[in-house]
Design an enzyme around this catalytic site. Structure first.
Site, PDB file in Angstrom:
ATOM      1  N   HIS A  38     -11.456  -4.741   8.690  1.00  0.00           N
ATOM      2  CA  HIS A  38     -12.125  -4.538   7.397  1.00  0.00           C
ATOM      3  C   HIS A  38     -13.446  -3.787   7.540  1.00  0.00           C
ATOM      4  CE1 HIS A  38      -9.382  -7.901   6.656  1.00  0.00           C
ATOM      5  NE2 HIS A  38      -9.402  -7.562   5.386  1.00  0.00           N
ATOM      6  N   GLU A  80       0.811  -1.223   0.000  1.00  0.00           N
ATOM      7  CA  GLU A  80       0.000   0.000   0.000  1.00  0.00           C
ATOM      8  C   GLU A  80       0.841   1.268   0.000  1.00  0.00           C
ATOM      9  OE1 GLU A  80      -0.603  -2.628   1.870  1.00  0.00           O
ATOM     10  OE2 GLU A  80      -2.654  -3.246   1.431  1.00  0.00           O
TER      11      GLU A  80
END
Lengths: 327, 327
Positions: free
Chosen positions: A127, A58
């Protein structure tokens, strides 16, 4: 005009913008396959170069987005989940969020970071978080969280055409949501909220999933003769302050509803602004309804209990109307 | 020194770039000691052969990203003394209109995409610039300068993996000056050669004497050629020394604590890259000493003129704090 899902609207926006501008490319983790279907089919039409799968890195991918945007491309960087943006924080906060200013306006950064955000999938803390408030604190980052298929398409197209870095938060729970999406092209201006339900007694302001919860609450309250105005800000930064203040001038009451946390959160920002700028319009103190200050638990029952429910929102409305004695 | 068959013109080019850096940095050190410069300053003195050797192998339209010790990279890439010095003074005429300062100088017109105050912060951006060149089908290359400290950041590993996987035209130039701030590199990693890490990404890892411009230049040129031809990244490790400390004025904030052995300081002095190249040029009879003296005087004069330019430049208007924000 056809009824389409939120995810299908995202997909359409990407197709249209990639066809329109060859400098638009999609980079990120599993963008070819399209885990949430938002990017599905793009690889087949646009090929490896424009739909570029990356390693699960990322930080580097977010940084590559900055470098690409600074040198002529218009990247859409898909980092999958809002929480994954934490791994890229340095490049977003220190580079994307400052570069143009820090370098005296030498560059512009047409750059979209797109992720799924929020609860609704019982996916556990890593999440399911609402991450928008962190990015609202970065002065040069725009933050968008649409609640409907119509809005997500018009805003994603606008975000891709914008010359500034944008955090584009698709709500995880809304992917299957259906709504009218016009066949002809349209854009929705960034920073423009919308009154999703007009009312006269109280203003409820929210984004994303909370817009739907607020609408449910409004429907319930209608039975009690309470007329709620529901504002969907759609863009969290810059946010449509004028729309909110105008509404409060009419209703005199304000409830801020946010899936994020209360401390330094979006609801607190809206509530503070209303208290500061519309104090004399207010007939009652402002009220904030936010997620409880805990990590997001896994159990569907607990997850639901952590985020504001339609019932809690309705209760907050009753409180500001004085029709319910606070507990 | 490396025995070289480079044309004298190229050697003079290398020497000029290095001397420009040296004289500029000497002046900056002096100004800082006199309390004339706000903020922090990290000088490039002792590392000139790296920036000069690498940038001499680049074209104007190639990209570089830099570090907190970035003045040398700007100058080596062709930056302007006046605008640099004005930025160090925080003036309106500076590269960043006084909004960047020493650690955030950029010149997008010569592909200098910015110095960076975060260790390892420029590697992702350089990778993105490489991605951009690849996407647009140009043969531009991108160079990320970074130090030995950055080689221990996650961003280093993510960027090398990303760039090597996509075979992007990026050259990773590690300036191993053997100290991350005040901690010896040997206390921060279990290897002595950072270039070894290239093997983990399937790319060439090359070690050069970073105090020898005649060694750095051909190694950089080979890496650049490789990248231009589409063969992907190289990790080039230049072993070098800081002549000074980590930051100017550090003795004061370290309260006199010493962290370098006297023999190391002597070794750094003995391998001074500017003196080495000067000696080589004179001993080989390549350029008459009076010509070198004239060059030095010209550069010294330009530095003095830059200080005058900076001092007489206006401070930024307060109103400019709201400029260079959103496009």
């Amino acid at each position: 005009m056809a009824r389409k899902t939120y995810i299908a609207a995202i997909n359409e926006a990407l197709f249209e913008e990639m066809r329109r501008d060859p400098m638009v490319l999609l980079i990120g983790e599993d963008v070819r396959i399209g885990v949430f279907a938002g990017t599905r089919g793009l690889h087949k039409e646009f090929g490896d170069k424009r739909v570029l799968d990356t390693p699960i890195s990322e930080l580097a991918v977010a940084g590559a987005g900055v470098g690409a945007a600074a040198t002529g491309l218009r990247p859409v960087v898909d980092l999958m989940f809002g929480t994954f943006l934490y791994l890229a924080f340095d490049q977003i906060a220190n580079q994307a969020g400052a570069m143009r200013y820090m370098f005296g306006g030498q560059t512009r950064l047409p750059l979209v970071y797109m992720v799924q955000n929020g609860t609704g999938a019982s996916a556990g803390h890593h999440h399911s978080q609402s991450v928008h408030q962190f990015f609202m604190n970065m002065p040069l980052i725009k933050v968008i969280m649409p609640a409907t298929p119509y809005d997500v398409k018009g805003l994603l197209k606008a975000a891709i055409r914008d010359d500034n870095p944008v955090i584009f938060l698709n709500h995880l729970a809304l992917g299957g949501q259906r709504g009218e999406v016009p066949d002809e092209e349209y854009l929705i201006p960034i920073g423009q909220g919308e009154i999703k339900r007009s009312g006269s007694h109280v203003t409820v302001c929210s984004v994303g999933l909370m817009v739907h919860h607020s609408l449910k609450a409004a429907k319930e309250l209608e039975k009690e003769g309470i007329d709620v105005e529901v504002i969907d800000l759609r863009t969290l930064k810059p946010w449509d302050e004028a729309l909110v203040l105008h509404s409060v001038a009419k209703t005199g009451r304000f409830v801020a509803v946010d899936e994020g946390h209360m401390v330094c959160g979006a609801a607190s920002e809206w509530a503070a602004t209303v208290a500061e700028k519309a104090f004399h319009d207010l007939k009652a103190p402002v009220k904030r309804v936010t997620s409880k200050p805990v990590p997001i638990p896994f159990s569907p029952k607990l997850e639901k209990a952590v985020v504001p429910s339609p019932e809690e929102i309705a209760d907050a409305v009753r409180q500001v109307l004085g029709t319910r004695v606070p507990a | 020194m490396t025995v070289t068959h480079l044309p004298t013109e190229k050697i003079l080019d290398l020497y000029t770039r290095m001397l420009r850096i040296r004289r500029f940095e000497e002046m900056v050190g002096k100004l800082f000691a006199q309390g004339q410069l706000p903020g922090f300053v990290h000088l490039y003195i002792g590392e000139e052969a790296v920036g000069a050797g690498v940038c001499a192998a680049l074209r104007d339209d190639d990209y570089i990203t830099s570090t907190h010790r970035g003045h040398g990279h700007v100058i080596a890439k062709g930056g302007d003394f006046n605008r640099m010095m004005a930025e160090l003074f925080g003036r309106q005429t500076g590269y960043c209109k006084g909004k960047g300062g020493s650690m955030h100088i950029a010149d997008f017109e010569i592909g200098m995409l910015g110095a960076c105050g975060i260790v390892g912060g420029g590697l992702g951006v350089a990778t993105g610039a490489g991605l951009s060149a690849w996407y647009r089908g140009t043969d531009q290359v991108s160079v990320a300068f970074f130090g030995d400290g950055a080689a221990n950041e996650g961003s280093f590993h993510e960027a090398l993996n990303l760039a090597s996987t996509l075979k992007l035209p990026v050259i990773f130039v590690c300036e191993n000056n053997q100290y991350g701030e005040f901690t010896p590199a040997i206390h921060a990693m279990n290897i002595t050669d950072i270039a070894q890490r290239a093997a983990g990404y399937g790319i060439p890892g090359v070690i050069v004497d970073g105090t020898d411009a005649l060694a750095v230049y051909p190694a950089a040129a080979a890496a650049v050629q490789r990248a231009r031809q589409g063969h992907g990244p190289t990790l080039l490790e230049a072993k070098t020394h800081r002549r000074g400390g980590h930051a100017e004025g550090e003795i004061a904030f370290l309260a006199g604590q010493d962290y370098r052995l006297p023999e190391e300081v002597q070794a750094a002095a003995a391998s001074d890259p500017v003196i080495r190249l000067h000696t080589y040029i004179v001993e080989q009879g390549l350029i008459p000493p009076p010509q070198l003296e004239t060059l030095d005087q010209d550069i010294t004069g330009s530095v003095a003129a830059a200080v005058e330019f900076a001092r007489t430049s206006p401070e930024p208007e307060i109103a400019s704090i709201y400029e260079d924000t959103w496009v």
